[in-house]
Write a protein that holds these residues in place. Structure first.
Motif, PDB file in Angstrom:
ATOM      1  N   THR A 326       0.837  -1.204   0.000  1.00  0.00           N
ATOM      2  CA  THR A 326       0.000   0.000   0.000  1.00  0.00           C
ATOM      3  C   THR A 326       0.870   1.252   0.000  1.00  0.00           C
ATOM      4  O   THR A 326       0.585   2.229  -0.698  1.00  0.00           O
ATOM      5  CB  THR A 326      -0.921   0.002   1.232  1.00  0.00           C
ATOM      6  N   ARG A 327       1.945   1.220   0.760  1.00  0.00           N
ATOM      7  CA  ARG A 327       2.854   2.374   0.831  1.00  0.00           C
ATOM      8  C   ARG A 327       3.586   2.577  -0.496  1.00  0.00           C
ATOM      9  O   ARG A 327       3.816   3.706  -0.926  1.00  0.00           O
ATOM     10  CB  ARG A 327       3.853   2.172   1.971  1.00  0.00           C
ATOM     11  N   ILE A 328       3.928   1.474  -1.138  1.00  0.00           N
ATOM     12  CA  ILE A 328       4.592   1.566  -2.445  1.00  0.00           C
ATOM     13  C   ILE A 328       3.631   2.138  -3.490  1.00  0.00           C
ATOM     14  O   ILE A 328       4.002   3.005  -4.288  1.00  0.00           O
ATOM     15  CB  ILE A 328       5.121   0.180  -2.864  1.00  0.00           C
ATOM     16  N   ASN A 329       2.399   1.679  -3.480  1.00  0.00           N
ATOM     17  CA  ASN A 329       1.407   2.194  -4.431  1.00  0.00           C
ATOM     18  C   ASN A 329       1.130   3.677  -4.206  1.00  0.00           C
ATOM     19  O   ASN A 329       0.841   4.416  -5.155  1.00  0.00           O
ATOM     20  CB  ASN A 329       0.104   1.395  -4.323  1.00  0.00           C
ATOM     21  N   TRP A 330       1.210   4.125  -2.946  1.00  0.00           N
ATOM     22  CA  TRP A 330       1.054   5.559  -2.641  1.00  0.00           C
ATOM     23  C   TRP A 330       2.089   6.377  -3.403  1.00  0.00           C
ATOM     24  O   TRP A 330       1.782   7.439  -3.947  1.00  0.00           O
ATOM     25  CB  TRP A 330       1.202   5.757  -1.132  1.00  0.00           C
ATOM     26  N   MET A 331       3.319   5.865  -3.467  1.00  0.00           N
ATOM     27  CA  MET A 331       4.383   6.578  -4.178  1.00  0.00           C
ATOM     28  C   MET A 331       4.166   6.517  -5.688  1.00  0.00           C
ATOM     29  O   MET A 331       4.304   7.520  -6.391  1.00  0.00           O
ATOM     30  CB  MET A 331       5.740   5.962  -3.815  1.00  0.00           C
ATOM     31  N   ILE A 332       3.802   5.358  -6.192  1.00  0.00           N
ATOM     32  CA  ILE A 332       3.630   5.182  -7.636  1.00  0.00           C
ATOM     33  C   ILE A 332       2.509   6.067  -8.172  1.00  0.00           C
ATOM     34  O   ILE A 332       2.624   6.646  -9.259  1.00  0.00           O
ATOM     35  CB  ILE A 332       3.360   3.696  -7.960  1.00  0.00           C
ATOM     36  N   SER A 356      15.332  -1.549  -6.161  1.00  0.00           N
ATOM     37  CA  SER A 356      15.225  -0.557  -7.226  1.00  0.00           C
ATOM     38  C   SER A 356      14.480  -1.092  -8.445  1.00  0.00           C
ATOM     39  O   SER A 356      14.549  -2.278  -8.776  1.00  0.00           O
ATOM     40  CB  SER A 356      16.640  -0.112  -7.632  1.00  0.00           C
ATOM     41  N   ALA A 357      13.760  -0.173  -9.110  1.00  0.00           N
ATOM     42  CA  ALA A 357      13.072  -0.488 -10.369  1.00  0.00           C
ATOM     43  C   ALA A 357      12.739   0.819 -11.062  1.00  0.00           C
ATOM     44  O   ALA A 357      12.675   1.879 -10.426  1.00  0.00           O
ATOM     45  CB  ALA A 357      11.802  -1.292 -10.112  1.00  0.00           C
ATOM     46  N   LEU A 369       9.174  -3.770  -5.862  1.00  0.00           N
ATOM     47  CA  LEU A 369       9.827  -2.885  -4.902  1.00  0.00           C
ATOM     48  C   LEU A 369       9.716  -3.382  -3.465  1.00  0.00           C
ATOM     49  O   LEU A 369      10.194  -2.723  -2.540  1.00  0.00           O
ATOM     50  CB  LEU A 369       9.233  -1.475  -5.009  1.00  0.00           C
ATOM     51  N   LEU A 370       9.082  -4.537  -3.251  1.00  0.00           N
ATOM     52  CA  LEU A 370       9.019  -5.120  -1.914  1.00  0.00           C
ATOM     53  C   LEU A 370      10.378  -5.705  -1.535  1.00  0.00           C
ATOM     54  O   LEU A 370      11.186  -6.052  -2.401  1.00  0.00           O
ATOM     55  CB  LEU A 370       7.953  -6.218  -1.861  1.00  0.00           C
ATOM     56  N   PHE A 371      10.618  -5.826  -0.240  1.00  0.00           N
ATOM     57  CA  PHE A 371      11.867  -6.404   0.253  1.00  0.00           C
ATOM     58  C   PHE A 371      11.798  -7.917   0.061  1.00  0.00           C
ATOM     59  O   PHE A 371      10.947  -8.587   0.662  1.00  0.00           O
ATOM     60  CB  PHE A 371      12.054  -6.050   1.732  1.00  0.00           C
ATOM     61  N   ALA A 372      12.656  -8.472  -0.784  1.00  0.00           N
ATOM     62  CA  ALA A 372      12.540  -9.874  -1.203  1.00  0.00           C
ATOM     63  C   ALA A 372      12.586 -10.849  -0.025  1.00  0.00           C
ATOM     64  O   ALA A 372      11.810 -11.813   0.026  1.00  0.00           O
ATOM     65  CB  ALA A 372      13.645 -10.204  -2.203  1.00  0.00           C
ATOM     66  N   ALA A 373      13.475 -10.600   0.928  1.00  0.00           N
ATOM     67  CA  ALA A 373      13.625 -11.533   2.052  1.00  0.00           C
ATOM     68  C   ALA A 373      12.465 -11.450   3.034  1.00  0.00           C
ATOM     69  O   ALA A 373      12.238 -12.382   3.818  1.00  0.00           O
ATOM     70  CB  ALA A 373      14.946 -11.262   2.777  1.00  0.00           C
ATOM     71  N   ASP A 374      11.740 -10.343   3.002  1.00  0.00           N
ATOM     72  CA  ASP A 374      10.619 -10.152   3.927  1.00  0.00           C
ATOM     73  C   ASP A 374       9.597  -9.222   3.269  1.00  0.00           C
ATOM     74  O   ASP A 374       9.606  -8.016   3.497  1.00  0.00           O
ATOM     75  CB  ASP A 374      11.127  -9.554   5.243  1.00  0.00           C
TER      76      ASP A 374
END
Length: 439
Positions: A326-332, A356-357, A369-374
């Motif tokens: 949700t936070r990532i979509n806010w930026m996009i 990065s992307a 853009l999510l943290f792959a390990a978590d």
């Protein structure tokens, strides 16, 4: 028998093809002396005729408010009975308060002379005057910084201040186009000064070149061959400061707001320049931060001389509520008009590396853009950056460093920075009102 066609009347008014008369003409400027004399007289006369503009200029010098009088080519005798003629003088009077400043002017590529300025400082001290103002095309970080070195003893009782012609043009445009001059005749007079200073023959332009050492320093950075003692490196570092100030003042002219370069406050001008020199030698980079009032975040500028990229970027804190995606979509969502090659770097707590992307990739697949390990880990912030090939030519022509870097910075502000909005928490809500039970 020949038929004579009637002559069609032109709808064009004859004056539309004529040259408009100017209050301050650029014709007849025969050389450096005449150019400086005309620029000095024009500026000082308009400062007196348009008090609002005059006060805006004198504010940078620490002058008091009051009635402004201006003079050109004032004459004095120095300690050796030699005639000394500063280019001008400004007198501000209000009641018993009287403030006097001598003025030294250079135009085009002419540089200020330390010995000449020191003589004016001596005259000012002997006469009990308050300041000496130097005007040239050299741009400094603040009016208190001088582009020349003078004996510090001479500025203990007399303030030495410096303004670039680009700063003067900025004040003129801000007052004329954004603040507004109530008196129509005064507004016209100030507009005529702007038209004059904007003409190439006036010799009062902005920043136009990275200097003779630019190419050798740029190539030396790529080859890792630069040294701290190299004179050319110091010149490029100084010109980079001028370029960034030139860019900030240009934004100020357009926006009508006080755009500033955020230089480190703990460093004096010499220390600041030393840090820039060190950054060029050790990392091959030039860097600066520009602050625009009410923008979501400062705009960062970086010229990488080794990769030949000019990078513009801005860093935005992530929302403090909602799931990670949700936070990532806010930026996009805020980047709908961003170019496809804009890169988003997402920072996460307890992680050194970012995720990065490009914005094009993120629009299609935000989970990149999510943290792959978590994947549930909440992002801390986003860095938006755009890198383009650096202009290589000198001057302000197409393809030059100055022209291309300025265009990229302005475009980045227009398409990215000015549309960003920082996250803010929603106001806490009261619980729904409970209806009383019926009797």
């Amino acid at each position: 028998m020949a038929v004579v066609k009637p002559v069609e009347k032109s709808t064009l008014k004859p004056q539309e093809a004529w040259h408009q008369a100017r209050l301050i003409p650029t014709t007849g400027i025969g050389g450096q002396d005449e150019q400086e004399r005309r620029a000095t007289s024009s500026l000082l006369a308009v400062m007196r005729a348009v008090p609002q503009f005059g006060r805006a200029v004198l504010f940078h010098l620490g002058a008091p408010a009051g009635r402004i009088d201006t003079f050109i080519e004032v004459r004095f005798l120095d300690a050796d009975d030699k005639t000394v003629i500063p280019d001008g003088a400004v007198v501000v009077e209000r009641g018993k308060t009287r403030w006097v400043c001598l003025v030294e002017v250079k135009t085009a590529g002419a540089a200020l002379r330390p010995d000449q300025v020191e003589r004016y400082l001596d005259i000012a001290r002997a006469k009990g005057f308050d300041a000496v103002l130097t005007l040239s095309n050299q741009i400094t970080a603040s009016p208190a910084e001088s582009p020349i070195a003078v004996d510090p003893k001479k500025t203990k009782k007399v303030a030495l201040r410096h303004l670039s012609w680009w700063q003067v043009m900025t004040e003129a445009r801000v007052q004329h186009e954004h603040r507004g001059i109530a008196d129509t005749e005064q507004a016209w007079i100030l507009g005529e000064l702007i038209a004059y200073l904007d003409h190439e023959k006036a010799g009062a332009g902005g920043f136009d070149d990275m200097g003779d050492a630019w190419v050798s320093v740029r190539d030396g950075a790529r080859q890792h061959s630069l040294r701290l003692a190299d004179k050319g490196v110091r010149d490029v570092a100084s010109r980079w400061e001028q370029f960034v100030q030139y860019l900030a003042l240009g934004l100020c002219q357009t926006l009508g707001r006080n755009v500033e370069v955020a230089w480190p406050k703990k460093l004096d001008p010499a220390e600041r320049l030393n840090e820039s020199v060190r950054l060029i030698v050790e990392q091959g980079q030039l860097a600066a931060v520009v602050r625009v009032p009410d923008a979501a975040a400062p705009m960062e500028l970086s010229a990488d001389l080794r990769t030949r990229l000019f990078i513009t970027s801005v860093e935005i804190p992530a929302p403090r509520e909602g799931r990670a995606k949700t936070r990532i979509n806010w930026m996009i969502r805020q980047l709908k008009d961003a170019p496809d090659n804009l890169r988003i770097e997402t920072r996460y707590p307890n992680a050194k590396e970012t995720v990065s992307a490009t914005i094009k990739q993120a629009r299609e697949k935000p989970e990149m853009l999510l943290f792959a390990a978590d994947p549930q880990r909440e992002p801390r912030g986003f860095r938006l950056l755009l890198g383009r090939e650096m202009g290589s030519k000198r001057g302000k022509v197409a393809g030059s460093f100055v022209n291309e870097s300025k265009a990229q910075a302005i475009d980045f502000y227009r398409t990215i920075v000015q549309g960003l909005r920082p996250w803010s928490a929603s106001a806490p809500k009261l619980p729904g009102q409970v209806e009383p039970a019926s009797a």
